[in-house]
Design a protein around this motif. Structure first.
Motif, mmCIF file in Angstrom:
data_model
loop_
_atom_site.group_PDB
_atom_site.id
_atom_site.type_symbol
_atom_site.label_atom_id
_atom_site.label_comp_id
_atom_site.label_asym_id
_atom_site.label_seq_id
_atom_site.Cartn_x
_atom_site.Cartn_y
_atom_site.Cartn_z
ATOM 1 N N LYS A 54 0.813 -1.222 0.000
ATOM 2 C CA LYS A 54 0.000 0.000 0.000
ATOM 3 C C LYS A 54 0.841 1.263 0.000
ATOM 4 O O LYS A 54 0.359 2.339 -0.340
ATOM 5 N N SER A 142 -8.357 -1.432 3.004
ATOM 6 C CA SER A 142 -8.864 -1.335 1.647
ATOM 7 C C SER A 142 -7.714 -1.570 0.656
ATOM 8 O O SER A 142 -6.577 -1.161 0.903
ATOM 9 N N ASN A 144 -6.210 -0.460 -1.907
ATOM 10 C CA ASN A 144 -5.760 0.634 -2.770
ATOM 11 C C ASN A 144 -4.404 1.095 -2.253
ATOM 12 O O ASN A 144 -4.080 0.857 -1.092
ATOM 13 N N SER A 150 -10.669 4.225 -2.592
ATOM 14 C CA SER A 150 -10.910 2.827 -2.214
ATOM 15 C C SER A 150 -11.544 2.055 -3.368
ATOM 16 O O SER A 150 -12.352 2.604 -4.116
ATOM 17 N N GLU A 179 -16.552 2.326 3.380
ATOM 18 C CA GLU A 179 -16.004 1.425 4.372
ATOM 19 C C GLU A 179 -16.936 1.251 5.567
ATOM 20 O O GLU A 179 -17.890 2.010 5.760
ATOM 21 N N GLU A 226 -6.348 7.097 7.106
ATOM 22 C CA GLU A 226 -5.548 5.949 6.750
ATOM 23 C C GLU A 226 -4.120 6.107 7.246
ATOM 24 O O GLU A 226 -3.451 5.145 7.549
HETATM 25 MG MG MG Z 1 -8.674 2.571 3.232
#
Ligand code: MG
Ligand code: TXA
Length: 333
Positions: A54, A142, A144, A150, A179, A226
């Protein structure tokens, strides 16, 4: 990377996902909210690979996904309130942050060293079957790259992280599209850490009282961010960011802009918009949430420099939609 559509080969998808997770690999799993980038939550090397893939700026706690409440209770301490919330909303888009059991095999990299754990039971039966067969919880943010939109479609994951995942389990578009709601049930307090797929109103109905107001100082992290920024009221970190600038509360569309609209609204200039998506022509916030991230990606792909967004009512799921849009519009670091 292999992408397996469950409508073509459900059993093959399950076997491939379980085998890859057992081998310490990363698997993109469908959930009702967004696709998750999953790894065996008891394997620190596998979890570290999530952060690497990520490109997360720092370690912040991840959600551990389990097949049912019984599995959740082997990792977290559930009192009557947490159990009532689980009974009401699981499987579904709710993450419960509860005290972590000291004997839980979930590694510290998942909890970022906290003594609480975020647990959730995702809705798709294919994902719960993978979790049950693996017999271990799966940590999954997530799927991404950090700070990006996302993924609500398997193709979004392939674009962003195709090189990093062993398997993508394609169950079609995610029905909820934002989410999970994150609720902490800790020290007798019930607090909303992130608005999401279950509304505040629905949670308050189950607990029979209003949610407690978060005490900024008592929260280790801003669970809605995040990058796990220290919780600072009024400070908005940029997340879910498309390449285009996002302009909120638009009452007109300037030349060269794309338009994200709602409930059939067509502000002046709409006819000249570079691209236009109406999140829900009928004004349904549930439909709007399910289409939000896909719409951001599609409008971004139009190449417009700015995405103008009309005001969207903040009741019900509108709270989560507004939260994600404010992050998409926040100044970039
Ligand atoms: Mg996320
Ligand atoms: O819908 C979802 O929740 C998706 C799907 C894949 O399940 N997952 C997701 O994960 O959104 P992620 O990593 O993007 O967001 C998880 C959030 C983080 O912001 C983190 O701070 C919070 O959950 N979190 C997890 N455990 C926590 C804990 N023990 N205390 C406070 N916050 C926690």
């Amino acid at each position: 990377m292999v992408m397996v559509k469950i409508e073509d080969d459900r059993e093959g998808a399950i076997e491939a996902a379980v085998a890859a997770l057992e081998a310490g690999g990363l698997v993109a799993l469908p959930t009702e909210t967004v696709y998750g980038l999953g790894a065996d939550a008891t394997d620190p090397r596998a979890v570290a690979a999530i952060y690497a893939a990520k490109g997360r700026p720092r370690f912040n706690p991840l959600i551990a996904h389990v097949p049912d409440l019984a599995a959740a209770e082997t990792h977290g301490v559930f009192g009557p309130t947490a159990r009532a919330l689980a009974a009401a909303f699981w499987p579904g888009p709710l993450t419960l942050v509860v005290p972590k059991r000291p004997e839980s095999a979930i590694c510290d990299l998942v909890t970022a060293g906290l003594d609480s754990i975020g647990l959730r039971v995702p809705a798709p039966s294919v994902t719960r079957e993978i979790l049950a067969r693996l017999g271990r919880p799966v940590a999954a943010p997530s799927a991404n790259r950090s700070g990006r939109i996302s993924p609500t479609r398997a193709s979004d994951v392939a674009e962003d992280l195709g090189a990093a995942v062993a398997v993508i389990v394609d169950a079609g578009p995610c029905p909820v599209g934002v989410e999970s709601t994150i609720v902490a049930v800790l020290d007798g307090r019930v607090t909303l850490l992130r608005p999401g797929g279950v509304t505040r109103e629905a949670i308050e109905t189950v607990i029979g009282r209003p949610l407690d107001r978060p005490e900024a100082a008592s929260l280790a992290v801003d669970a809605s961010a995040e990058g796990a920024a220290p919780l600072a009221p009024g400070l908005l970190t940029s997340h879910y960011a498309p390449n285009a600038r996002v302009r909120l509360d638009a009452d007109r569309v300037a030349p060269g802009e794309a338009l994200m609209t709602f409930a059939g609204l067509r502000p002046p200039g709409s006819a000249q918009a570079v691209a236009l998506v109406d999140l829900s022509p009928s004004g349904d916030p549930v439909e709007a949430a399910s289409r939000l991230f896909g719409a951001l990606r599609d409008l971004d792909a139009s190449g417009a420099g700015t995405i103008a967004v009309v005001p969207i009512p903040e009741d019900g799921l509108g709270e989560a939609i507004a939260d994600r849009l404010r992050r998409a519009a926040a100044p970039r670091p």
